[in-house]
Design an enzyme around this catalytic site. Structure first.
Site, PDB file in Angstrom:
ATOM      1  N   LYS A 115       0.827  -1.212   0.000  1.00 51.44           N
ATOM      2  CA  LYS A 115       0.000   0.000   0.000  1.00 51.44           C
ATOM      3  C   LYS A 115       0.859   1.258   0.000  1.00 51.44           C
ATOM      4  O   LYS A 115       0.530   2.232  -0.660  1.00 51.44           O
ATOM      5  CB  LYS A 115      -0.971   0.010   1.194  1.00 51.44           C
ATOM      6  CG  LYS A 115      -2.102  -1.008   1.031  1.00 51.44           C
ATOM      7  CD  LYS A 115      -3.309  -0.699   1.907  1.00 51.44           C
ATOM      8  CE  LYS A 115      -4.442  -1.682   1.581  1.00 51.44           C
ATOM      9  NZ  LYS A 115      -5.626  -1.515   2.405  1.00 51.44           N
ATOM     10  N   LYS A 197      -6.014  -9.921  -5.932  1.00 51.05           N
ATOM     11  CA  LYS A 197      -7.204 -10.247  -5.135  1.00 51.05           C
ATOM     12  C   LYS A 197      -8.310  -9.232  -5.399  1.00 51.05           C
ATOM     13  O   LYS A 197      -8.034  -8.057  -5.661  1.00 51.05           O
ATOM     14  CB  LYS A 197      -6.856 -10.322  -3.646  1.00 51.05           C
ATOM     15  CG  LYS A 197      -6.716  -8.986  -2.948  1.00 51.05           C
ATOM     16  CD  LYS A 197      -6.983  -9.086  -1.442  1.00 51.05           C
ATOM     17  CE  LYS A 197      -7.061  -7.679  -0.871  1.00 51.05           C
ATOM     18  NZ  LYS A 197      -7.948  -7.444   0.206  1.00 51.05           N
ATOM     19  N   LYS A 200     -11.719  -3.899  -2.377  1.00 50.39           N
ATOM     20  CA  LYS A 200     -12.634  -2.753  -2.288  1.00 50.39           C
ATOM     21  C   LYS A 200     -12.059  -1.563  -3.031  1.00 50.39           C
ATOM     22  O   LYS A 200     -12.773  -0.836  -3.697  1.00 50.39           O
ATOM     23  CB  LYS A 200     -12.792  -2.327  -0.824  1.00 50.39           C
ATOM     24  CG  LYS A 200     -13.681  -3.207  -0.012  1.00 50.39           C
ATOM     25  CD  LYS A 200     -14.236  -2.378   1.142  1.00 50.39           C
ATOM     26  CE  LYS A 200     -14.730  -3.240   2.273  1.00 50.39           C
ATOM     27  NZ  LYS A 200     -13.780  -3.316   3.394  1.00 50.39           N
TER      28      LYS A 200
END
Ligand code: ATP
Ligand code: LTN
Length: 339
Positions: A115, A197, A200
């Site tokens: 991230k 994956k 969201k």
């Protein structure tokens, strides 16, 4: 005598776009096991602040997620459902844990590395995210943490932090939690790219995710566009080439609860990937329609939603706040005298 029930804690961020990966990897299993356990399910709003959020949007998403979790079958009579920031122990206890957690442990986390690499300016909270998460779990003496595969490393860190506290202060104060990863649905991949994956943060990208609030037409469309390979073999496989087909079969398996052999038998007469996609879309729509109807009902009654969340917060606070007070005492802080 009945064996004592295991204590379960899990959390989910109110960052919108709850998707099939969140449902199959986590929420469906939370709901399914409620009777067998003592359950704490938390909407981790403090975690969502580790990346910038629009305040009005965050407020809406928090209440929307609460309605969605109830719609997915989380039953307030069997489980404590609450908002993280409603219980002071989480932020307060996180500070205490920060002061026993080596920086290197956090810098090693793969989610932080991924991230932070994608952002120009990395917030301190993002690095600290797993410490806040460790507190969530261990302040409730949780034995089990049902999560998708991507959270396994964070639960392992929670174990390390709990063990470190116990050994520093020479007592079995924290229970050492275990990650519980489902056999099917632990890692649902993006339909547009089965090598990443379903997430969201990518759910706004067309064709990436099935969001739990998508209408049947959208669900059919997203599955229809799902990336597969140039062959025609419908099999479970680790071959990276077949990741798309494997993902579709995995979704079907997790939704229906069937074994691999039963799933393959269901597709024995399928004519190619077109048929596969149609049938996976059909079972998904069938599973989501009742959830969507319950969600709409719950969102139409905000006072009831608030009432349920207030009860949840009270039940959670009764466990976590005294635990953090005890922790303060163990660490040498002087507790205020009750008047
Ligand atoms: P983000 O994309 O912002 O990282 P997320 O989709 O991972 O968000 P979270 O709220 O962080 O969503 O995760 C909630 C739960 O859903 C966690 O238990 C997580 O392991 C699980 N989960 C998330 N994505 C998947 C996936 N693709 N497959 C299976 N489980 C998943
Ligand atoms: N990091 C988790 C959300 C989360 C969580 C927790 C999960 C926060 N606190 C405690 C299990 C237990 C995620 O899903 N991304």
């Amino acid at each position: 005598m009945e064996p004592t029930k295991k204590r379960v804690f899990s959390g989910i961020q109110p960052t919108g776009n709850i998707h099939l990966g969140n449902y199959l990897g986590a929420v469906k299993n939370w709901a399914a096991k409620q009777d067998e356990k003592i359950n704490y399910f938390c909407i981790v709003d403090l975690h969502s602040l580790t990346v910038p959020q629009d305040p009005a949007d965050l407020r809406f998403q928090t209440r929307s997620l609460a309605a969605m979790l109830l719609a997915c079958g989380i039953d307030p009579a069997k489980s404590t459902l609450f908002i993280q920031s409603h219980v002071r122990a989480h932020a307060e206890g996180c500070w205490l844990l920060n002061c026993i957690t080596p920086l290197g442990w956090l810098q090693r986390m793969t989610q932080f590395k991924d991230k932070s690499a994608k952002q120009e300016s990395v917030l301190t909270g993002l690095l600290d995210y797993p410490v806040l998460m460790a507190g969530d779990i261990i302040f409730y003496d949780a034995n089990e943490v049902p999560v998708g595969e991507d959270q396994k490393q964070h639960v392992e860190l929670a174990r390390d932090i709990a063990q470190r506290f116990n050994s520093l202060y020479e007592q079995e104060f924290f229970v050492i939690p275990e990650p519980v990863i489902p056999e099917a649905g632990a890692r649902v991949m993006g339909l547009d790219d089965p090598t990443v994956k379903m997430s969201k943060s990518l759910a706004h990208v067309r064709g990436h995710a099935i969001r739990l609030l998508d209408d049947p037409k959208e669900i059919e469309r997203s599955f229809k566009r799902a990336v597969t390979d140039s062959g025609n073999e419908i099999v479970f496989s680790d071959d990276p080439e077949k990741a798309g087909v494997n993902n579709l079969l995995g979704i079907y398996k997790a939704i229906t609860g069937k074994s691999e052999a039963e799933v393959l038998a269901d597709f024995a007469d399928a004519r190619g990937y077109g048929d596969l996609k149609k049938r996976v879309a059909a079972v998904t729509i069938e599973a989501l329609l009742p959830i969507q109807a319950r969600y709409q009902q719950l969102m139409a009654d905000p006072a009831e939603l608030d009432r349920l969340l207030a009860i949840g917060a009270e039940q959670a606070a009764a466990v976590a706040n005294p635990k953090v007070d005890q922790m303060k005492e163990i660490m040498g802080l002087v507790l205020p005298q009750q008047k």
